[in-house]
Design an enzyme around this catalytic site. Structure first.
Site, PDB file in Angstrom:
ATOM      1  N   PHE A  59      33.721  34.175  55.268  1.00  0.00           N
ATOM      2  CA  PHE A  59      35.291  33.650  54.901  1.00  0.00           C
ATOM      3  C   PHE A  59      36.360  33.158  55.741  1.00  0.00           C
ATOM      4  CE2 PHE A  59      35.506  37.827  54.878  1.00  0.00           C
ATOM      5  CZ  PHE A  59      36.707  38.285  55.310  1.00  0.00           C
ATOM      6  N   ARG A  87      50.121  49.254  48.623  1.00  0.00           N
ATOM      7  CA  ARG A  87      48.525  49.137  48.812  1.00  0.00           C
ATOM      8  C   ARG A  87      48.380  48.736  46.982  1.00  0.00           C
ATOM      9  NH1 ARG A  87      45.255  46.688  51.652  1.00  0.00           N
ATOM     10  NH2 ARG A  87      43.473  46.974  51.115  1.00  0.00           N
ATOM     11  N   THR A  93      41.882  43.436  46.548  1.00  0.00           N
ATOM     12  CA  THR A  93      42.028  42.072  46.955  1.00  0.00           C
ATOM     13  C   THR A  93      41.308  41.152  46.071  1.00  0.00           C
ATOM     14  OG1 THR A  93      41.593  44.229  49.328  1.00  0.00           O
ATOM     15  CG2 THR A  93      40.706  41.741  49.578  1.00  0.00           C
ATOM     16  N   ARG A 104      48.900  40.946  42.944  1.00  0.00           N
ATOM     17  CA  ARG A 104      47.705  40.389  43.238  1.00  0.00           C
ATOM     18  C   ARG A 104      47.335  39.841  41.843  1.00  0.00           C
ATOM     19  NH1 ARG A 104      45.135  43.171  47.920  1.00  0.00           N
ATOM     20  NH2 ARG A 104      46.054  42.304  49.880  1.00  0.00           N
ATOM     21  N   ASN A 114      45.281  35.432  47.690  1.00  0.00           N
ATOM     22  CA  ASN A 114      45.644  36.731  47.279  1.00  0.00           C
ATOM     23  C   ASN A 114      46.594  37.248  46.801  1.00  0.00           C
ATOM     24  OD1 ASN A 114      44.924  37.363  49.315  1.00  0.00           O
ATOM     25  ND2 ASN A 114      43.430  39.371  48.650  1.00  0.00           N
ATOM     26  N   HIS A 117      49.721  40.180  51.547  1.00  0.00           N
ATOM     27  CA  HIS A 117      49.198  41.283  52.151  1.00  0.00           C
ATOM     28  C   HIS A 117      49.520  42.342  52.885  1.00  0.00           C
ATOM     29  CE1 HIS A 117      46.745  42.168  55.848  1.00  0.00           C
ATOM     30  NE2 HIS A 117      48.080  43.656  56.392  1.00  0.00           N
TER      31      HIS A 117
END
Length: 144
Positions: A59, A87, A93, A104, A114, A117
């Site tokens: 990717f 997080r 993710t 997300r 997404n 980060h």
């Protein structure tokens, strides 16, 4: 609890979709101090340098092309347990796996696009913050 710093990036699709203000508001509402912030348009070399650990993954090129497709906002967030808390707010993710109400789940368009980060460890946070910020560009309790 120990005060930590973490890096968060608001990615091109979130900015294009006018989610920048809402995402920043959610960080502030979660009691993060924003102690560094920049809007940038990454070059291909900058994006490759930041994501170097993914260079041999399938990717990688799609990720790089996405990250240079428009501006990003990089933030240094500070709070107790900042890495884990960030997080948790960001979510999984893969947005398909993200819990409702996470950034997300709310703003990602795909696994690559997404929306945000977040650093995944103290070591990553230090490396990522230093990638985008000089010491004099970050302000907060850890610097006083």
């Amino acid at each position: 609890m120990t005060i930590e710093r973490t890096l968060s990036i608001i990615k091109p699709n979130a900015i294009k979709n006018n989610a920048l203000g809402t995402i920043i508001h959610r960080f502030i509402s979660a009691n993060f101090n924003i102690i560094g912030m920049k809007m940038l348009h990454l070059t291909k070399a900058q994006a490759k340098g930041f994501y170097t650990e993914h260079q041999h993954k399938s990717f990688f090129n799609d990720l790089i092309n996405f990250m240079i497709s428009g501006p990003i906002v990089v933030l240094v967030l500070e709070s107790p347990d900042a890495i884990r808390r960030n997080r948790d707010i960001i979510g999984a993710t893969n947005p398909v796996d993200a819990i409702a109400g996470t950034l997300r789940a709310d703003y990602a368009d795909s696994l690559i696009e997404n929306a945000v980060h977040g650093s995944d460890s103290l070591t990553a946070a230090m490396r990522e913050i230093n990638y985008f910020f000089l010491a004099g560009e970050v302000y907060g309790s850890m610097y006083q």
